[in-house]
Design an enzyme around this catalytic site. Structure first.
Site, PDB file in Angstrom:
ATOM      1  N   TYR A  33      35.690  -7.179  25.748  1.00 34.23           N
ATOM      2  CA  TYR A  33      37.078  -7.630  25.190  1.00 34.23           C
ATOM      3  C   TYR A  33      36.954  -8.017  23.758  1.00 34.23           C
ATOM      4  O   TYR A  33      35.906  -8.497  23.190  1.00 34.23           O
ATOM      5  CB  TYR A  33      37.383  -9.178  25.977  1.00 34.23           C
ATOM      6  CG  TYR A  33      37.674  -8.701  27.471  1.00 34.23           C
ATOM      7  CD1 TYR A  33      38.852  -8.343  28.043  1.00 34.23           C
ATOM      8  CD2 TYR A  33      36.643  -8.818  28.384  1.00 34.23           C
ATOM      9  CE1 TYR A  33      38.917  -8.159  29.196  1.00 34.23           C
ATOM     10  CE2 TYR A  33      36.865  -8.844  29.806  1.00 34.23           C
ATOM     11  CZ  TYR A  33      37.958  -8.305  29.958  1.00 34.23           C
ATOM     12  OH  TYR A  33      38.198  -8.080  31.461  1.00 34.23           O
ATOM     13  N   SER A  34      38.202  -7.533  23.090  1.00 33.60           N
ATOM     14  CA  SER A  34      38.220  -7.717  21.750  1.00 33.60           C
ATOM     15  C   SER A  34      38.341  -9.074  21.163  1.00 33.60           C
ATOM     16  O   SER A  34      39.313  -9.954  22.046  1.00 33.60           O
ATOM     17  CB  SER A  34      39.520  -6.984  21.071  1.00 33.60           C
ATOM     18  OG  SER A  34      39.478  -5.756  21.296  1.00 33.60           O
ATOM     19  N   CYS A 213      44.548  -0.031  18.099  1.00 34.79           N
ATOM     20  CA  CYS A 213      43.992  -0.696  19.155  1.00 34.79           C
ATOM     21  C   CYS A 213      44.886  -0.942  20.242  1.00 34.79           C
ATOM     22  O   CYS A 213      45.904  -1.085  20.137  1.00 34.79           O
ATOM     23  CB  CYS A 213      43.457  -2.017  18.632  1.00 34.79           C
ATOM     24  SG  CYS A 213      42.237  -2.875  19.975  1.00 34.79           S
ATOM     25  N   GLU A 253      40.062   1.867  18.478  1.00 36.33           N
ATOM     26  CA  GLU A 253      39.408   1.072  19.429  1.00 36.33           C
ATOM     27  C   GLU A 253      40.470   1.053  20.313  1.00 36.33           C
ATOM     28  O   GLU A 253      41.153   0.143  20.603  1.00 36.33           O
ATOM     29  CB  GLU A 253      38.841  -0.231  19.095  1.00 36.33           C
ATOM     30  CG  GLU A 253      37.914  -0.905  20.282  1.00 36.33           C
ATOM     31  CD  GLU A 253      37.103  -1.816  19.608  1.00 36.33           C
ATOM     32  OE1 GLU A 253      35.860  -1.504  19.065  1.00 36.33           O
ATOM     33  OE2 GLU A 253      37.493  -2.765  19.721  1.00 36.33           O
ATOM     34  N   TYR A 255      41.182   1.649  24.905  1.00 36.37           N
ATOM     35  CA  TYR A 255      40.705   1.437  26.189  1.00 36.37           C
ATOM     36  C   TYR A 255      41.451   1.758  27.302  1.00 36.37           C
ATOM     37  O   TYR A 255      42.749   1.884  27.249  1.00 36.37           O
ATOM     38  CB  TYR A 255      39.965   0.186  26.306  1.00 36.37           C
ATOM     39  CG  TYR A 255      40.735  -0.868  25.746  1.00 36.37           C
ATOM     40  CD1 TYR A 255      41.809  -1.609  26.741  1.00 36.37           C
ATOM     41  CD2 TYR A 255      40.573  -1.470  24.444  1.00 36.37           C
ATOM     42  CE1 TYR A 255      42.521  -2.701  26.234  1.00 36.37           C
ATOM     43  CE2 TYR A 255      41.584  -2.631  24.130  1.00 36.37           C
ATOM     44  CZ  TYR A 255      42.396  -3.133  24.783  1.00 36.37           C
ATOM     45  OH  TYR A 255      43.048  -4.084  24.391  1.00 36.37           O
TER      46      TYR A 255
HETATM   47  P1  FAD Z   1      37.976  -3.336  37.304  1.00 40.10           P
HETATM   48  O1  FAD Z   1      37.758  -4.323  38.359  1.00 40.10           O
HETATM   49  O2  FAD Z   1      37.108  -2.989  36.530  1.00 40.10           O
HETATM   50  O3  FAD Z   1      39.011  -2.005  37.473  1.00 40.10           O
HETATM   51  C1  FAD Z   1      39.039  -1.067  36.628  1.00 40.10           C
HETATM   52  C2  FAD Z   1      38.995   0.102  37.264  1.00 40.10           C
HETATM   53  O4  FAD Z   1      40.215   0.281  38.104  1.00 40.10           O
HETATM   54  C3  FAD Z   1      39.276   1.306  36.491  1.00 40.10           C
HETATM   55  O5  FAD Z   1      37.968   1.827  35.886  1.00 40.10           O
HETATM   56  C4  FAD Z   1      40.022   2.353  37.399  1.00 40.10           C
HETATM   57  O6  FAD Z   1      38.819   3.062  38.369  1.00 40.10           O
HETATM   58  C5  FAD Z   1      40.611   1.518  38.302  1.00 40.10           C
HETATM   59  N1  FAD Z   1      41.974   1.546  37.820  1.00 40.10           N
HETATM   60  C6  FAD Z   1      42.584   0.798  36.950  1.00 40.10           C
HETATM   61  N2  FAD Z   1      44.012   1.276  37.023  1.00 40.10           N
HETATM   62  C7  FAD Z   1      44.226   1.985  38.192  1.00 40.10           C
HETATM   63  C8  FAD Z   1      45.359   2.532  38.458  1.00 40.10           C
HETATM   64  N3  FAD Z   1      46.530   2.270  37.806  1.00 40.10           N
HETATM   65  N4  FAD Z   1      45.370   3.184  39.735  1.00 40.10           N
HETATM   66  C9  FAD Z   1      44.201   3.327  40.383  1.00 40.10           C
HETATM   67  N5  FAD Z   1      42.883   2.958  39.875  1.00 40.10           N
HETATM   68  C10 FAD Z   1      43.055   2.266  38.699  1.00 40.10           C
HETATM   69  N6  FAD Z   1      41.225  -5.886  27.986  1.00 40.10           N
HETATM   70  C11 FAD Z   1      41.956  -6.861  27.713  1.00 40.10           C
HETATM   71  O7  FAD Z   1      42.931  -7.461  28.660  1.00 40.10           O
HETATM   72  N7  FAD Z   1      41.999  -7.248  26.202  1.00 40.10           N
HETATM   73  C12 FAD Z   1      41.161  -6.758  25.308  1.00 40.10           C
HETATM   74  O8  FAD Z   1      41.408  -7.548  24.230  1.00 40.10           O
HETATM   75  C13 FAD Z   1      40.340  -5.840  25.565  1.00 40.10           C
HETATM   76  N8  FAD Z   1      39.536  -5.145  24.718  1.00 40.10           N
HETATM   77  C14 FAD Z   1      38.787  -4.332  24.995  1.00 40.10           C
HETATM   78  C15 FAD Z   1      37.739  -3.779  24.109  1.00 40.10           C
HETATM   79  C16 FAD Z   1      36.973  -2.743  24.308  1.00 40.10           C
HETATM   80  C17 FAD Z   1      36.094  -1.990  23.315  1.00 40.10           C
HETATM   81  C18 FAD Z   1      37.278  -2.126  25.685  1.00 40.10           C
HETATM   82  C19 FAD Z   1      36.261  -0.876  25.936  1.00 40.10           C
HETATM   83  C20 FAD Z   1      37.912  -2.418  26.451  1.00 40.10           C
HETATM   84  C21 FAD Z   1      38.768  -3.585  26.290  1.00 40.10           C
HETATM   85  N9  FAD Z   1      39.492  -4.190  27.357  1.00 40.10           N
HETATM   86  C22 FAD Z   1      40.359  -5.229  26.858  1.00 40.10           C
HETATM   87  C23 FAD Z   1      39.538  -3.696  28.546  1.00 40.10           C
HETATM   88  C24 FAD Z   1      38.501  -4.547  29.430  1.00 40.10           C
HETATM   89  O9  FAD Z   1      37.199  -4.321  28.962  1.00 40.10           O
HETATM   90  C25 FAD Z   1      38.492  -4.098  31.036  1.00 40.10           C
HETATM   91  O10 FAD Z   1      38.484  -2.697  31.335  1.00 40.10           O
HETATM   92  C26 FAD Z   1      39.760  -4.702  31.666  1.00 40.10           C
HETATM   93  O11 FAD Z   1      40.004  -5.847  31.632  1.00 40.10           O
HETATM   94  C27 FAD Z   1      39.897  -4.324  33.187  1.00 40.10           C
HETATM   95  O12 FAD Z   1      38.627  -4.817  33.882  1.00 40.10           O
HETATM   96  P2  FAD Z   1      38.637  -5.493  35.386  1.00 40.10           P
HETATM   97  O13 FAD Z   1      37.060  -5.696  35.667  1.00 40.10           O
HETATM   98  O14 FAD Z   1      39.616  -6.501  35.617  1.00 40.10           O
HETATM   99  O15 FAD Z   1      39.192  -4.224  36.124  1.00 40.10           O
END
Ligand code: FAD
Ligand code: A2P
Length: 255
Positions: A33-34, A213, A253, A255
């Protein structure tokens, strides 16, 4: 006051390791997360870190799926201990130059690092903390959101604009309320095209940095807008972009 003490700078990210285990019984992997606060944190005491998190939710086979880590973060109670890693990231660091120009292109939670930069530049408490960084350049934020109430940190941004009209421009693209010239949803790349001349005049100045971003999907649209804008000035974006990147003036950046 964390354990260990967390030190970070604007533009870095941290990793969050959610509680619990995955479907295979293994501990969850970290998500990045940023960081949305400056190195001093929102209380200016240098002992907090702020994030801007959107809960991931989508429908699959008629069922609502909640993202693991974003749901964990959005639901935790105040006072809960959270496992973090980092800080990490060099891509989005802010130049120390007080005269730099900073063009920011953000969608949704992509506002997080920009919020940290803008607090550092314009928040009175921050300015008092940083005699060596009294921002004097131009910061121009392009912010994309679906509807007006989704404009994150809007009150702060409006205040900076009224207090520093010479140093801060704030241009929004409200996709589901405004239309672009073709009658489609208004995206930030449409705003970039509208202001192409000014943006390119700024980019010619070696003190200008561009930060992007948010949604990965915005990258091709921004590239297309920059290509068209560059071509109108007789420039070739496919040559200019790598040159900007090499000069560490093009920061992405998504994602
Ligand atoms: P997970 O449980 O990991 O689920 C995600 C997975 O669900 C995906 O990989 C995909 O397989 C699946 N999926 C997602 N959408 C769908 C769809 N519509 N249909 C079917 N499958 C789907 N997030 C923020 O909120 N704020 C930030 O500031 C932020 N900064 C980031 C900075 C960087 C450098 C990076 C790489 C990512 C950032 N993110 C940010 C995103 C964050 O890291 C997570 O990816 C995001 O919160 C989702 O994680 P999760 O564990 O909730 O979802
Ligand atoms: P929309 O969803 O109306 O198509 P959030 O993450 O808070 O939903 O906001 C993201 C913003 O970025 C929305 O206004 C969204 O528009 C917009 N958006 C979606 N896809 C793109 C894209 N490819 N390029 C630029 N902006 C986009």
């Amino acid at each position: 006051g964390g354990d260990p003490q967390l030190r970070y700078v604007e533009g870095q990210s941290i990793g969050i390791i959610p509680e619990g285990t995955d479907a295979n019984g293994k501990p969850h992997k970290l998500r990045l997360y940023s960081i949305a606060s400056t190195r001093y944190g929102d209380n200016l005491e240098a002992n907090t870190v702020s994030l801007c998190v959107r809960q991931l939710q989508y429908e699959k086979d008629g069922e609502t799926i909640n993202g693991v880590c974003s749901t964990y973060l959005c639901d935790i109670e105040p006072g809960t201990k959270v496992k973090i890693t980092g800080p990490v990231g060099k891509e989005m660091l802010l130049p120390p130059d007080e005269d730099a120009n900073v063009i920011m292109l953000a969608t949704g939670t992509g506002i997080a690092p920009m919020r940290a930069y803008l607090r550092r530049m314009f928040d009175p408490g921050e300015r008092a903390k940083n005699p060596e960084y009294q921002f004097r350049g131009l910061a121009w934020l392009f912010m994309g959101a679906p509807k007006t109430p989704n404009l994150l940190y809007d009150d702060d941004l409006q205040r900076y604009q009224s207090e520093f009209p010479e140093n801060f421009r704030y241009t929004t693209a409200i996709s589901r309320e405004q239309q672009n010239a073709k009658g489609g949803r208004m995206y930030i790349q449409d705003r970039v095209l509208e202001h192409a001349d000014e943006i390119f005049a700024m980019i010619e100045n070696p003190k200008t940095h561009v930060y992007m971003c948010g949604l990965k999907g915005m990258e091709p649209g921004i590239d297309e807008a920059m290509s068209a804008a560059a071509a109108a000035k007789g420039l070739n974006w496919s040559e200019l972009r790598p040159a900007l990147k090499k000069a560490e003036r093009w920061h992405v950046e998504t994602y």
